[in-house]
Write an enzyme that holds these catalytic residues in place. Structure first.
Site: not given
Length: 232
Positions: A120, A122, A204, A208
């Protein structure tokens, strides 16, 4: 007219017996063995029943050995539900082939690395919801993201991550195109978090897909030659 007593005694001897009886503890002499208990008197609860159910005051005991060594980042409380918002990624065969190649090489540096069971991206940190918040929280998210359309993105940069407590390390593929679309999604998710007074996402963020993980901080072993070889 004088009031008559509820119980009258005909002699002083009977009165003495009544006073003596009042000083005896209930149940000690007042009834014969095997006689039914007096109304309102509680029967003792058998030990087998007392130990049948765990105490409601005791919280669950965390055993990291049952969860691959993972450690809870915040204590469990009854009625609280840990959750986070994410986009599921459905892995195809070529992705899994790439993952197997990367994991096999990474394990030469950190043998305890294991493959993720699901994938997944996030869009929030882990937060704690009260049970009665769940339905309105989900509905608020649906309302916020309903206007978004599908978009394409690329993940082709290998990167090493840890959780905030440095108790787990992850090998991930970082998003290198489509980053702005994810930022727009996070902005809406953050608004919902603020409505419920919950933590918003990182300032920031590095979007991923995590590929593998291990217990502990393994950055020293993985950043450097290992990371360069995985990228190649």
């Amino acid at each position: 007219m004088s009031a008559a007593p509820l119980v009258g005694y005909s002699s002083s001897g009977s009165e003495d017996e009544a006073e003596a009886g009042a000083r005896v503890r209930p149940g000690a002499e007042g009834r014969s063995r095997g006689q039914s208990p007096l109304p309102g008197q509680r029967l003792p609860v058998p030990d087998s029943v007392l130990h049948m159910f765990p105490s409601t005051e005791e919280g669950p005991v965390d055993d990291s050995a049952k969860h691959g060594g993972r450690v809870r980042t915040f204590p469990h409380e009854r009625g609280n539900w840990a959750t986070h918002v994410y986009i599921p990624y459905e892995a195809r065969e070529e992705f899994l082939d790439l993952l197997d190649a990367l994991l096999c090489h990474a394990q030469t540096y950190v043998p305890r690395l294991v493959r993720m069971e699901a994938f997944h991206l996030s869009l929030s940190q882990s937060v704690v919801l009260r049970h009665h918040w769940i339905l309105p929280f989900v509905q608020a998210l649906k309302d916020r993201v309903a206007s978004f359309h599908r978009f394409c993105f690329t993940t082709d940069q290998v990167k090493i991550y840890t959780n905030q407590e440095k108790t787990r390390t992850f090998v991930g593929l970082e998003v290198t195109s489509g980053h702005a679309h994810f930022l727009d999604l996070v902005a809406e998710v953050d608004r919902v978090m603020e409505e419920f007074d919950l933590s918003t996402f990182y300032q920031d963020p590095s979007f991923h897909i995590s590929l593998a993980w291990c217990v502990g901080d393994a950055r020293l072993q993985m950043e450097g030659p290992c990371l360069q070889e995985l990228q190649t």
